[in-house]
Design a protein around this motif. Sequence first.
Motif, mmCIF file in Angstrom:
data_model
loop_
_atom_site.group_PDB
_atom_site.id
_atom_site.type_symbol
_atom_site.label_atom_id
_atom_site.label_comp_id
_atom_site.label_asym_id
_atom_site.label_seq_id
_atom_site.Cartn_x
_atom_site.Cartn_y
_atom_site.Cartn_z
ATOM 1 N N LEU A 18 0.827 -1.201 0.000
ATOM 2 C CA LEU A 18 0.000 0.000 0.000
ATOM 3 C C LEU A 18 0.866 1.258 0.000
ATOM 4 O O LEU A 18 0.605 2.209 -0.752
ATOM 5 C CB LEU A 18 -0.932 0.008 1.227
ATOM 6 N N ALA A 19 1.902 1.262 0.810
ATOM 7 C CA ALA A 19 2.806 2.418 0.859
ATOM 8 C C ALA A 19 3.490 2.634 -0.488
ATOM 9 O O ALA A 19 3.596 3.763 -0.972
ATOM 10 C CB ALA A 19 3.851 2.227 1.955
ATOM 11 N N ALA A 20 3.929 1.542 -1.113
ATOM 12 C CA ALA A 20 4.574 1.661 -2.422
ATOM 13 C C ALA A 20 3.605 2.225 -3.455
ATOM 14 O O ALA A 20 3.974 3.095 -4.259
ATOM 15 C CB ALA A 20 5.102 0.305 -2.869
ATOM 16 N N ILE A 57 -0.776 14.829 0.798
ATOM 17 C CA ILE A 57 -1.705 13.881 1.426
ATOM 18 C C ILE A 57 -1.297 12.446 1.097
ATOM 19 O O ILE A 57 -1.276 11.573 1.985
ATOM 20 C CB ILE A 57 -3.150 14.165 0.974
ATOM 21 N N LEU A 58 -0.959 12.179 -0.183
ATOM 22 C CA LEU A 58 -0.532 10.826 -0.556
ATOM 23 C C LEU A 58 0.763 10.441 0.147
ATOM 24 O O LEU A 58 0.924 9.299 0.593
ATOM 25 C CB LEU A 58 -0.371 10.732 -2.071
ATOM 26 N N ASN A 59 1.698 11.377 0.268
ATOM 27 C CA ASN A 59 2.953 11.089 0.978
ATOM 28 C C ASN A 59 2.693 10.797 2.445
ATOM 29 O O ASN A 59 3.322 9.912 3.034
ATOM 30 C CB ASN A 59 3.927 12.261 0.827
ATOM 31 N N ARG A 60 1.774 11.540 3.052
ATOM 32 C CA ARG A 60 1.441 11.313 4.465
ATOM 33 C C ARG A 60 0.826 9.925 4.646
ATOM 34 O O ARG A 60 1.152 9.203 5.596
ATOM 35 C CB ARG A 60 0.475 12.396 4.930
ATOM 36 N N ARG A 61 -0.075 9.537 3.743
ATOM 37 C CA ARG A 61 -0.693 8.213 3.842
ATOM 38 C C ARG A 61 0.335 7.105 3.625
ATOM 39 O O ARG A 61 0.281 6.065 4.286
ATOM 40 C CB ARG A 61 -1.820 8.093 2.821
#
Length: 87
Positions: A18-20, A57-61
């Motif tokens: 998910l992080a990738a 936001i995507l980087n934080r998630r």
Amino acid sequence: MPTLYIALDLTAILSSLLAAGLWYQAGARTVRRVSRFEALDNADVNRLVVAMNRSAILNRRAALASAAAAICIALRFAGTLVADASV
């Protein structure tokens, strides 16, 4: 106990994937370059701000998913150490 290990391993793997994926999405969206001869209006500035906010936001998630994977791996190792120490 082995069922717990399998669950922690699967959670760590899924969190890493998910992080990738989130970091890929954050890097895939590029912002259009602005020419120095171009006049910026409010809509252009708004598009730039929205693009930067979405990326943040995507980087934080993605960072949160990486932290979840790290926690699962740490719990897995801690469980292994406790199980080995009790034997």
